[in-house]
Design an enzyme around this catalytic site. Structure first.
Site, PDB file in Angstrom:
ATOM      1  N   LYS A 101       0.845  -1.208   0.000  1.00  0.00           N
ATOM      2  CA  LYS A 101       0.000   0.000   0.000  1.00  0.00           C
ATOM      3  C   LYS A 101       0.880   1.258   0.000  1.00  0.00           C
ATOM      4  O   LYS A 101       0.644   2.181  -0.774  1.00  0.00           O
ATOM      5  CB  LYS A 101      -0.931   0.019   1.217  1.00  0.00           C
ATOM      6  CG  LYS A 101      -1.878  -1.164   1.268  1.00  0.00           C
ATOM      7  CD  LYS A 101      -2.789  -1.077   2.479  1.00  0.00           C
ATOM      8  CE  LYS A 101      -3.259  -2.416   2.968  1.00  0.00           C
ATOM      9  NZ  LYS A 101      -2.278  -3.156   3.774  1.00  0.00           N
ATOM     10  N   THR A 102       1.896   1.260   0.851  1.00  0.00           N
ATOM     11  CA  THR A 102       2.784   2.432   0.898  1.00  0.00           C
ATOM     12  C   THR A 102       3.532   2.581  -0.421  1.00  0.00           C
ATOM     13  O   THR A 102       3.645   3.691  -0.964  1.00  0.00           O
ATOM     14  CB  THR A 102       3.804   2.293   2.061  1.00  0.00           C
ATOM     15  OG1 THR A 102       3.110   1.889   3.222  1.00  0.00           O
ATOM     16  CG2 THR A 102       4.544   3.579   2.306  1.00  0.00           C
ATOM     17  N   ASP A 146      -1.512   5.832   6.909  1.00  0.00           N
ATOM     18  CA  ASP A 146      -1.575   4.395   7.163  1.00  0.00           C
ATOM     19  C   ASP A 146      -2.473   4.141   8.377  1.00  0.00           C
ATOM     20  O   ASP A 146      -2.647   5.024   9.216  1.00  0.00           O
ATOM     21  CB  ASP A 146      -0.148   3.884   7.425  1.00  0.00           C
ATOM     22  CG  ASP A 146      -0.030   2.399   7.135  1.00  0.00           C
ATOM     23  OD1 ASP A 146      -0.994   1.794   6.637  1.00  0.00           O
ATOM     24  OD2 ASP A 146       1.052   1.841   7.396  1.00  0.00           O
ATOM     25  N   THR A 195      -5.910  -2.226   7.121  1.00  0.00           N
ATOM     26  CA  THR A 195      -6.072  -3.679   7.063  1.00  0.00           C
ATOM     27  C   THR A 195      -7.495  -4.027   7.502  1.00  0.00           C
ATOM     28  O   THR A 195      -7.897  -5.172   7.437  1.00  0.00           O
ATOM     29  CB  THR A 195      -5.086  -4.366   8.045  1.00  0.00           C
ATOM     30  OG1 THR A 195      -5.223  -3.737   9.319  1.00  0.00           O
ATOM     31  CG2 THR A 195      -3.656  -4.228   7.567  1.00  0.00           C
ATOM     32  N   ARG A 254       6.549  -8.160   1.064  1.00  0.00           N
ATOM     33  CA  ARG A 254       7.426  -7.742   2.167  1.00  0.00           C
ATOM     34  C   ARG A 254       8.112  -8.964   2.787  1.00  0.00           C
ATOM     35  O   ARG A 254       9.296  -8.936   3.121  1.00  0.00           O
ATOM     36  CB  ARG A 254       6.619  -6.990   3.230  1.00  0.00           C
ATOM     37  CG  ARG A 254       7.503  -6.422   4.333  1.00  0.00           C
ATOM     38  CD  ARG A 254       6.685  -5.824   5.445  1.00  0.00           C
ATOM     39  NE  ARG A 254       5.995  -4.614   5.026  1.00  0.00           N
ATOM     40  CZ  ARG A 254       4.924  -4.110   5.632  1.00  0.00           C
ATOM     41  NH1 ARG A 254       4.408  -4.721   6.678  1.00  0.00           N
ATOM     42  NH2 ARG A 254       4.353  -3.015   5.184  1.00  0.00           N
TER      43      ARG A 254
END
Ligand code: ADE
Length: 366
Positions: A101-102, A146, A195, A254
């Site tokens: 997302k980032t 976030d 999330t 990640r």
């Protein structure tokens, strides 16, 4: 059922497509995306710097692997906004952690040629935190928040007119003497990431023009990501070595990049110059990551459900109490992947372990 690490390897399988508080201080971090204009909470800076994450992050949409549907939607949004010479509409990205997302917000800023300021809801404690960020935005800039489901009520309410009408309504003074001052803002894009989309209030959710879910990645997409990262890190890796890491990466880039670094350490210490499949397997076995990417806690959750609750149905609270794990961590970190690969099912009466999970545990149990 005993929990045991495994070195067993499974056939490559594509994942089916799925439909503590942070420090409030903010610091500036360098990024190739937008020079030094990325404002981030300290935790994200640590993430960017410690893991060298920034080096292997894709910076343009063409370099971003996977999330085909999301990319198609964003490509249209970018082209349309550029043709109109406007900012992008507000975007809400949701899905499990680690799916990019980032990264996507930084890419959008690059594509639009604007700055991206990154923060997280827990860092926006006081009204002046969000006000400070908003008033300093330049036209078309992106503000990335976030964990947006964790905004406090006052901050969230300040965002409503900012998102809708490009203004801030700030209350000055107290009681009878209180006055509302309106501050005009540059047109900007709010990118929210969460999330837990179900925890967003509907007034906030409804103010996003684009609401997109990030999906777990396919094994072949993760393989491509690992090959790309390995080339950036100047590592020699065989296709099968990359696939081995990809299968164990829980559908998450990640994790894939993190495991690649652990395999790199192992190869270096064992004085191996090429990452092969057996080498990757050995390296990850010592980290307790099994052939499907399950770690010690995943296996603890499954074996607890089997041993203490006859495989379910069992409620989340009971699983948390019996395993000693935090309920939220089970719900947000462990359960999504176990559901995704069909190792547990959610029923109205609770969670149930599936036959597939029993089969898998046999391969890792003695
Ligand atoms: N690194 C992390 N996520 C990535 C992605 N989706 N594409 C390419 N490289 C990545």
């Amino acid at each position: 059922m005993a929990i045991k690490r495994s070195s067993s390897q499974q056939k490559s399988e594509r994942l089916p497509r799925q439909k503590g508080k942070r420090k409030p201080t903010e610091v500036k971090a360098k990024s190739p995306n937008s020079e030094e204009n990325i404002l981030v909470s300290t935790e994200i800076v640590e993430d960017l710097e410690n893991n060298n994450e920034d080096k292997i992050r894709p910076h343009r949409l063409v370099d971003y692997i996977g999330q085909k549907d999301l990319k198609a939607v964003l490509q249209i949004a970018i082209a349309a906004a550029q043709q109109r010479q406007e900012q992008l509409d507000h975007i809400l990205l949701y899905g499990p952690p680690g799916l990019g997302k980032t990264t996507m917000s930084l890419i959008l800023a690059s594509e639009m040629g604007v700055n991206c300021k990154i923060t997280a809801a827990p860092a926006l404690e006081r009204p002046r935190d969000i006000i400070g960020l908003l008033v300093n935005l330049k036209p078309k800039d992106i503000l990335f928040i976030d964990e947006i489901h964790r905004l406090n009520r006052i901050t969230e309410e300040l965002l409503y007119p900012a998102m809708e009408d490009g203004r801030l309504d700030v209350t000055i003074g107290k009681g009878q003497a209180a006055k509302i001052r309106t501050i005009p803002l540059a047109p900007f894009t709010l990118m929210g990431a969460t999330t837990k989309i179900g925890s967003l209030t509907s007034p906030l959710r409804d103010r996003f023009g684009l609401i997109q879910r990030l999906q777990f990645y396919y094994v072949d997409e993760l393989t491509e990501i690992i090959l790309r990262s390995a080339s950036i890190l100047k590592l020699e890796i065989e296709q099968e070595g990359a696939e081995e890491i990809a299968r164990r990466s829980r559908g998450t880039p990640r994790i894939a990049n993190r495991l690649l670094r652990r395999v790199r350490d192992y190869a270096q210490v064992k004085q191996q110059t090429v990452i092969t499949q057996p080498l990757a397997g050995e390296a990850l076995d010592i980290h307790n990551v099994d052939a499907r990417g399950l770690d010690w806690t995943d296996r603890l959750v499954l074996s607890t459900m089997i041993d203490q609750f006859q495989g379910g149905p069992v409620g989340l609270e009971a699983i948390a109490a019996a395993t000693g794990e935090d309920k939220k961590t089970i719900e947000e970190v462990y359960e999504p992947y176990l559901l995704q690969i069909g190792f547990i099912n959610r029923t109205t009466r609770g969670r149930v372990v599936t036959d597939k999970a029993y089969e898998h545990l046999k391969t890792v149990d003695s």
